[in-house]
Design a protein around this motif. Sequence first.
Motif, PDB file in Angstrom:
ATOM      1  N   LEU A  10       0.688  -1.132   0.189  1.00  0.00           N
ATOM      2  CA  LEU A  10       0.489   0.390   0.294  1.00  0.00           C
ATOM      3  C   LEU A  10       1.051   1.124  -0.083  1.00  0.00           C
ATOM      4  O   LEU A  10       1.630   1.199   0.934  1.00  0.00           O
ATOM      5  CB  LEU A  10      -0.689  -0.032   1.066  1.00  0.00           C
ATOM      6  CG  LEU A  10      -2.175   0.815   1.508  1.00  0.00           C
ATOM      7  CD1 LEU A  10      -3.111   0.912   0.312  1.00  0.00           C
ATOM      8  CD2 LEU A  10      -2.851   0.776   2.515  1.00  0.00           C
ATOM      9  N   VAL A  12       0.216   5.288   0.022  1.00  0.00           N
ATOM     10  CA  VAL A  12      -0.432   6.512  -0.038  1.00  0.00           C
ATOM     11  C   VAL A  12       0.007   8.048   0.135  1.00  0.00           C
ATOM     12  O   VAL A  12       1.005   8.377   0.566  1.00  0.00           O
ATOM     13  CB  VAL A  12      -1.625   5.910   1.343  1.00  0.00           C
ATOM     14  CG1 VAL A  12      -2.383   7.360   1.479  1.00  0.00           C
ATOM     15  CG2 VAL A  12      -1.876   5.174   1.560  1.00  0.00           C
ATOM     16  N   THR A  49      -1.576   7.604   9.365  1.00  0.00           N
ATOM     17  CA  THR A  49      -2.673   7.620   7.852  1.00  0.00           C
ATOM     18  C   THR A  49      -3.233   5.860   6.968  1.00  0.00           C
ATOM     19  O   THR A  49      -3.989   6.478   6.692  1.00  0.00           O
ATOM     20  CB  THR A  49      -1.256   7.983   7.323  1.00  0.00           C
ATOM     21  OG1 THR A  49      -0.884   8.953   7.202  1.00  0.00           O
ATOM     22  CG2 THR A  49      -1.203   7.672   5.094  1.00  0.00           C
ATOM     23  N   TYR A  52      -6.680   5.598   8.485  1.00  0.00           N
ATOM     24  CA  TYR A  52      -7.970   6.624   7.427  1.00  0.00           C
ATOM     25  C   TYR A  52      -7.697   5.747   5.783  1.00  0.00           C
ATOM     26  O   TYR A  52      -8.383   6.194   5.430  1.00  0.00           O
ATOM     27  CB  TYR A  52      -7.065   7.791   7.397  1.00  0.00           C
ATOM     28  CG  TYR A  52      -7.484   8.647   8.795  1.00  0.00           C
ATOM     29  CD1 TYR A  52      -9.087   8.354   9.103  1.00  0.00           C
ATOM     30  CD2 TYR A  52      -6.389   9.332   9.604  1.00  0.00           C
ATOM     31  CE1 TYR A  52      -8.987   9.176  10.366  1.00  0.00           C
ATOM     32  CE2 TYR A  52      -7.569  10.317  10.722  1.00  0.00           C
ATOM     33  CZ  TYR A  52      -7.979   9.946  11.280  1.00  0.00           C
ATOM     34  OH  TYR A  52      -8.625  10.779  12.250  1.00  0.00           O
ATOM     35  N   ALA A  53      -6.641   5.871   5.462  1.00  0.00           N
ATOM     36  CA  ALA A  53      -6.419   5.060   4.661  1.00  0.00           C
ATOM     37  C   ALA A  53      -7.451   3.564   4.688  1.00  0.00           C
ATOM     38  O   ALA A  53      -8.072   3.594   3.151  1.00  0.00           O
ATOM     39  CB  ALA A  53      -5.229   4.920   4.182  1.00  0.00           C
ATOM     40  N   TYR A  60      -6.982  10.130   1.776  1.00  0.00           N
ATOM     41  CA  TYR A  60      -5.354  10.247   1.775  1.00  0.00           C
ATOM     42  C   TYR A  60      -5.940   8.675   0.255  1.00  0.00           C
ATOM     43  O   TYR A  60      -6.762   8.520   0.285  1.00  0.00           O
ATOM     44  CB  TYR A  60      -5.218   9.119   2.567  1.00  0.00           C
ATOM     45  CG  TYR A  60      -5.682   9.911   4.497  1.00  0.00           C
ATOM     46  CD1 TYR A  60      -4.189  10.197   4.803  1.00  0.00           C
ATOM     47  CD2 TYR A  60      -6.033  10.539   5.024  1.00  0.00           C
ATOM     48  CE1 TYR A  60      -4.035  10.814   5.409  1.00  0.00           C
ATOM     49  CE2 TYR A  60      -6.161  11.099   6.422  1.00  0.00           C
ATOM     50  CZ  TYR A  60      -4.984  11.445   6.571  1.00  0.00           C
ATOM     51  OH  TYR A  60      -5.178  12.299   7.564  1.00  0.00           O
ATOM     52  N   GLU A  61      -5.167   9.597  -0.313  1.00  0.00           N
ATOM     53  CA  GLU A  61      -5.020   8.462  -1.571  1.00  0.00           C
ATOM     54  C   GLU A  61      -4.106   7.848  -2.576  1.00  0.00           C
ATOM     55  O   GLU A  61      -2.510   7.410  -1.634  1.00  0.00           O
ATOM     56  CB  GLU A  61      -4.861  10.041  -3.550  1.00  0.00           C
ATOM     57  CG  GLU A  61      -4.594   9.280  -4.215  1.00  0.00           C
ATOM     58  CD  GLU A  61      -4.031  10.095  -5.715  1.00  0.00           C
ATOM     59  OE1 GLU A  61      -4.206  10.043  -6.354  1.00  0.00           O
ATOM     60  OE2 GLU A  61      -3.970  11.355  -5.107  1.00  0.00           O
ATOM     61  N   ILE A  62      -4.329   5.500  -1.986  1.00  0.00           N
ATOM     62  CA  ILE A  62      -3.994   5.152  -2.647  1.00  0.00           C
ATOM     63  C   ILE A  62      -3.421   5.164  -4.220  1.00  0.00           C
ATOM     64  O   ILE A  62      -4.306   5.374  -4.393  1.00  0.00           O
ATOM     65  CB  ILE A  62      -4.752   4.251  -2.445  1.00  0.00           C
ATOM     66  CG1 ILE A  62      -5.264   4.780  -0.961  1.00  0.00           C
ATOM     67  CG2 ILE A  62      -3.766   2.838  -2.352  1.00  0.00           C
ATOM     68  CD1 ILE A  62      -6.696   3.357  -0.448  1.00  0.00           C
ATOM     69  N   THR A  75      -9.831  -1.513  -2.159  1.00  0.00           N
ATOM     70  CA  THR A  75      -9.594  -0.325  -2.299  1.00  0.00           C
ATOM     71  C   THR A  75     -10.069   1.513  -2.891  1.00  0.00           C
ATOM     72  O   THR A  75     -10.287   1.926  -2.449  1.00  0.00           O
ATOM     73  CB  THR A  75      -8.377  -0.589  -3.489  1.00  0.00           C
ATOM     74  OG1 THR A  75      -7.484  -1.907  -3.233  1.00  0.00           O
ATOM     75  CG2 THR A  75      -6.375   0.613  -3.439  1.00  0.00           C
TER      76      THR A  75
END
Length: 252
Positions: A10, A12, A49, A52-53, A60-62, A75
């Motif tokens: 992952l 982020v 982070t 929150y992800a 929070y951008e994956i 996802t």
Amino acid sequence: MTSVLEIKDLHVSVETEKGPKPILKGVNLTIRKGETHAIMGPNGSGKSTLAYAVAGHPRYEITSGQILLDGEDLTELGADERAQAGLFLAMQYPVEIPGVTNANFLRTAKTAIDGEAPAIRTWMGAVRDAMKNLRMDESFAARNVNEGFSGGEKKRNEILQLELLKPQFAVLDETDSGLDVDALKVVSEGVNRAKENTGLGVLLITHYTRILRYIKPDFVHVFVDGKIAEEGGPELAERLENEGYDRFLVEA
């Protein structure tokens, strides 16, 4: 078959004034129902982070990697869809919701997750029992969500939601912060009840070992600079208590 939450490679990023800032840099973690995984690490290492992800916070951008629950890819799903799939986040700083009572919030959330409203009499009995176990006065049901609550009351309210919504996996983001010893015991007992009653899988984020005396971890992961730097059993937490994080920060 035991349910499994998988976090695969992952990455982020968070949007800042200077553009996207990478926070998580390839996190791999597998949690099975009934297991407790403690995430420990210094401030700014990316622990919140990660929380929150996993929960689906839109800030929070994956950028790459996957979050899987029993093989289903979460996802691209929103926070509400992840909650329906069985995820729960207890926030480090629970928000106040003026104008919405605890009772209405809890029943609305339960209805959204289950797809049907719980029977009033059964539901109110469950709410009263859970509040009694958490040593919350019944008057809290009629109060607005977290409005005017102390820090300890907000954390108990998070665990009240956990016990009533019955998720498969819970991410507890520094649930121990700001709690005195008595409140810490009550909150920990609530988490342990949820584990015993539903086989809850727990991802517990904390700085300190004191909560781990009440919620026993199966695995401990040291988080540094957006990734896992070391993994082990409960004994690793004791080493961190004695030695701190200096050696990991030097290596990073």
